[in-house]
Scaffold this active site. Structure first.
Site, PDB file in Angstrom:
ATOM      1  N   GLU A  94      11.866   6.294 -26.408  1.00  0.00           N
ATOM      2  CA  GLU A  94      10.756   7.011 -27.044  1.00  0.00           C
ATOM      3  C   GLU A  94      10.943   8.508 -27.013  1.00  0.00           C
ATOM      4  OE1 GLU A  94      10.152   4.313 -25.423  1.00  0.00           O
ATOM      5  OE2 GLU A  94       9.042   3.139 -26.872  1.00  0.00           O
ATOM      6  N   HIS A 163      -0.788  -1.754 -20.980  1.00  0.00           N
ATOM      7  CA  HIS A 163      -0.698  -1.864 -22.436  1.00  0.00           C
ATOM      8  C   HIS A 163      -2.042  -1.708 -23.111  1.00  0.00           C
ATOM      9  CE1 HIS A 163       3.239  -3.585 -21.603  1.00  0.00           C
ATOM     10  NE2 HIS A 163       3.520  -3.473 -22.880  1.00  0.00           N
TER      11      HIS A 163
END
Lengths: 377, 432
Positions: A94, A163
């Site tokens: 990322e 998450h």
């Protein structure tokens, strides 16, 4: 969010109701015509498709966006149509690929960076904030960064603490960023197109559970030049007794709640924020001045959340108009638990919970599981 | 061909046999500080693939200049020299500008004209000059907080950089960036980043754009990007992520490591499991080169090769320049941890003195010409200071400018119109 803490009930007793799964939201009242419906997923896909074909500098980069057709199938069909040069599958890096997107935007392209969920954006947050958001300012306007960071935000179903976080409040506090949170298909299409065309960095917070929901859509929305203005909230439902502000999935819940309250004679005005930054303070304040009461709803953590900002803004601008203290409804002040029943308790729900049966001594009273309280009329 | 592009995986044993016979390349033995100091004979060493051609070429010394040695010069001066007179003077002028500018920064800082974090580049000029003087205007440079000289070498006027450092409205970023954030769209300096490692993905992105332009937009684009960063950055995750992606997609980028052995007070040897940074290139499938960063001519030769390689579309290169900073990490750093003997040693390898000696010994320039350049630069720097001094500070209304390229990003005001349309918008208040 309809249940009232029983000891707070006044002359109106509002019954608790069960959540009806998959109920179509009361968005249909806002569209006058056309029975055509598309899912949010299709809306996003079509918006990406149209913007990529309109401007060859737009490209999509992220994990699984190409051959996998998108982790949530948002970019389905784009690889076949535009080729691997424009739909770029990345390794799991990322920080690296977000920085690459920012560098490409510095140098003239218009990247759309997809995060599989915004939780993963924390690995790249330095680039979103320091290289993208602040660059136009640090370079005194020489380097603008026309980049879009998009992906699902907030809680899904049973995915656990790492998450499930909502990032609206974090990104919403950064000058130089624009933060959008669509709800319906019309929002998704219009705001994504506006974001891609925008010359500034935009954080586009979608919601995984909304991807599959269908919404009616007008012919005007399906036109390829359609876009929505950034920074303008939408009044989804007009009312005169209380203002409820919400964004993303919570708009659906707020509309359902408004429908139920209407049966009790309480007319609630529901505002779909659409844009977390810039926040449409004028619409919110105008609405509060009309209704004199405010409830903010969000899914994220309560402290320093979006609701906190809205409440402060209303207190600053419309204090004399308030007839009751502003109320925030937010997720529980805990990392998201995994067990299904605990998870239900940690986010705002339609269903009123019988929490007077559950003892939560550590939580401050206001952050208790999410009911729409204090409709003291 | 020193950098012939192949994609084979490197086998460790071939590296050894591909080595040049110079034993100071201590790839086998445990490194001690002394192997970094005094390695005047560091030859052009590549570690790469296993084709016999490259093995042969790796043993050939591609860079023949050894600035201090005289013997090569006698044989055939004209054809053996690496630079022409014009190039030599250009290099000299650029290095003198870098040095004089940084010295002036130190003076101004201690007089209170400059403030905050200022990181000076004294001693490392050979790297900046050696690489950046080979670039065209459209090529990009991305740097770290030690970016004044990179900006100067790329062509940003000295007065613009000095004004920026003073925080004046005439600075290259109108005073909004500061020492660590030098941006120039005109000269394609893409920053100036405070976080180490932050610039590497951005540089990789600019290289990605070059490749995209060429392949997806079918434009005629062979722009190269240079990413400058230090030894400390080479332990950072983003560095490895970008080595991977740059090699994977064959991006036109050169990763230039300015290994000055110190990351503030942390010695490179204390922080790194394998201190030979050039070796990390082949691990990702790109050539890794080590060069003496105190010798501008050697740096220039390596740079030529790496940049040409990138322009041809053969992919990235990792170049480790062994260099040294004469001053502390920043002007606030007392610089107590470095051994004075080490500093004295590197002072004898000052790149400017070395180039001066080379130019004079090879009759490329006379003492008078070089002194004239020094005087000229002195005037340029003084003029820059005067200009910066006389420039105005930014107006109050500048506070809210440039947050967004599209100022409607400030949203809608209470009167229903966009805030930026309100004539009182930029009066320097924070009420947005």
């Amino acid at each position: 969010m309809l249940g009232v803490i029983r000891q707070r009930v006044t002359c109106r007793g509002i019954p608790t109701l069960t959540l009806e799964q998959g109920m179509r939201v009361v968005a249909s009242r806002t569209f006058s015509s056309s029975a055509k419906e598309i899912t949010v997923r299709e809306a996003l896909n079509s918006a990406l498709d149209e913007e990529m074909s309109a401007d060859p500098r737009v490209f999509l980069m992220g994990e699984e966006v190409g051959e996998y057709q998108g982790a949530y199938k948002i970019s389905k069909g784009l690889l076949e149509k535009y080729g691997p040069d424009r739909v770029v599958d990345t390794p799991i890096t990322e920080a690296g690929f977000t920085g690459i997107g920012v560098g490409a935007a510095y140098y003239g392209l218009k990247p759309v960076i997809e995060f599989m969920t915004f939780n993963f954006s924390m690995q790249a947050i330095d680039h979103i904030i320091n290289s993208a958001a602040k660059s136009n300012y640090m370079s005194a306007g020489q380097i603008s960064v026309p980049i879009v960071f998009r992906g699902p935000n907030g809680a899904a179903a049973g995915v656990g603490a790492q998450h499930s976080q909502c990032y609206a409040a974090w990104y919403g506090s950064i000058p130089g960023l624009k933060v959008l949170a669509p709800y319906s298909s019309e929002d998704a299409r219009g705001l994504l197109k506006a974001a891609i065309r925008d010359p500034d960095p935009v954080v586009f917070l979608e919601n995984e559970l909304l991807y599959g929901e269908s919404f009616p859509i007008s012919a005007e929305t399906l036109d390829s030049s359609f876009s929505l203005p950034i920074g303008k909230a939408k009044i989804e439902r007009e009312g005169k007794d209380v203002t409820i502000t919400a964004f993303s999935k919570m708009v659906g819940y707020a509309l359902q709640a408004a429908g139920i309250l209407a049966k009790e004679g309480i007319s609630a005005e529901v505002i779909n924020l659409r844009s977390i930054r810039p926040l449409d303070r004028s619409t919110i304040n105008a609405s509060v001045r009309k209704t004199n009461r405010l409830v903010t709803v969000e899914e994220g953590f309560p402290q320093h959340g979006v609701g906190a900002e809205i409440c402060a803004s209303v207190l600053e601008d419309s204090f004399e108009y308030l007839d009751a203290p502003v109320e925030r409804i937010a997720g529980a002040d805990v990392p998201m638990p995994y067990a299904a029943n605990l998870e239900r308790m940690a986010v705002p729900q339609q269903r009123g919970l019988a929490t007077d049966q559950v003892h939560w001594p550590q939580l401050p009273k206001r952050y208790k599981e999410l009911k729409l309280t204090k409709i003291n009329l | 061909m020193a950098f012939s592009a192949t994609t084979k995986i490197i086998q460790p044993m071939y590296i050894n046999s591909a080595r040049s016979p110079d034993k100071s390349d201590s790839c086998n033995k445990i490194l001690s500080p002394s192997s970094f100091l005094g390695s005047n004979n560091k030859l052009f060493s590549i570690s790469k693939t296993i084709s016999p051609l490259s093995r042969r070429s790796a043993t050939v010394v591609a860079v023949s200049s050894d600035v201090v040695k005289k013997k090569k010069v006698e044989s055939n001066p004209a054809s053996n020299l690496l630079i022409t007179k014009e190039e030599g003077l250009e290099l000299y002028e650029d290095m003198i500008l870098g040095r004089a500018f940084e010295d002036m920064c130190a003076q101004m800082y201690y007089r209170g004209k400059m403030f905050g974090f200022v990181h000076l580049y004294n001693g490392q000029e050979a790297v900046s000059t050696g690489f950046i003087k080979l670039l065209g205007n459209r090529d990009c440079v991305v740097s770290t907080y030690r970016d004044h000289v990179h900006a100067l070498s790329k062509g940003v006027p000295a007065r613009a950089v000095m004004s920026e450092l003073f925080g004046k409205a005439t600075g290259c970023c109108r005073g909004q960036g500061g020492s660590m954030h030098m941006f120039s769209k005109e000269h394609n300096v893409l920053g100036g980043f405070a976080f180490i490692g932050e610039g590497i993905p951005v540089a990789t992105g600019a290289a990605f754009t070059s490749k995209y332009r060429r392949e997806a937009l079918k434009e005629d684009c062979d722009d190269v990007t240079l990413a400058f960063f230090g030894d400390g950055t080479c332990n950072n995750g983003q560095f490895f992520e970008c080595l991977n992606m740059a090699a994977l997609w064959k991006l036109p980028i050169v990763f230039v490591v300015e290994n000055n052995l110190w990351a503030i007070g942390m010695s490179h040897l204390r922080a790194t499991s394998d201190p030979q940074i050039w070796k990390k290139g082949p691990a990702f499938g790109m050539p890794g080169v080590h060069v003496d960063g105190m010798d501008v001519l050697k740096v220039r030769e390596v740079a030529k090769e790496a940049i040409t390689r990138a322009r041809r579309g053969e992919g990235p290169t990792l170049v480790e320049c062994e260099t040294y900073r004469f001053r502390g990490h920043s002007l606030a750093d007392p610089d107590e941890l470095r051994d004075p003997a080490e500093k004295a040693h590197y002072a004898t390898r000052d790149p400017i003195t070395a180039l001066k000696k080379y130019l004079m010994e090879n009759s490329l320039a006379s003492e008078a010409e070089l002194t004239a350049i020094e005087k000229k630069i002195e005037e340029v720097v003084e003029e820059a200071v005067e200009f910066a001094d006389k420039s105005p500070v930014p107006a109050r209304s500048q506070l809210l400018e440039n947050v967004f390229a599209d100022p409607r990003g400030f949203g809608i005001g209470p009167d229903g119109k966009y805030r930026c349309e309100d004539p009182k918008f930029t009066e320097g208040t924070a009420q947005v």
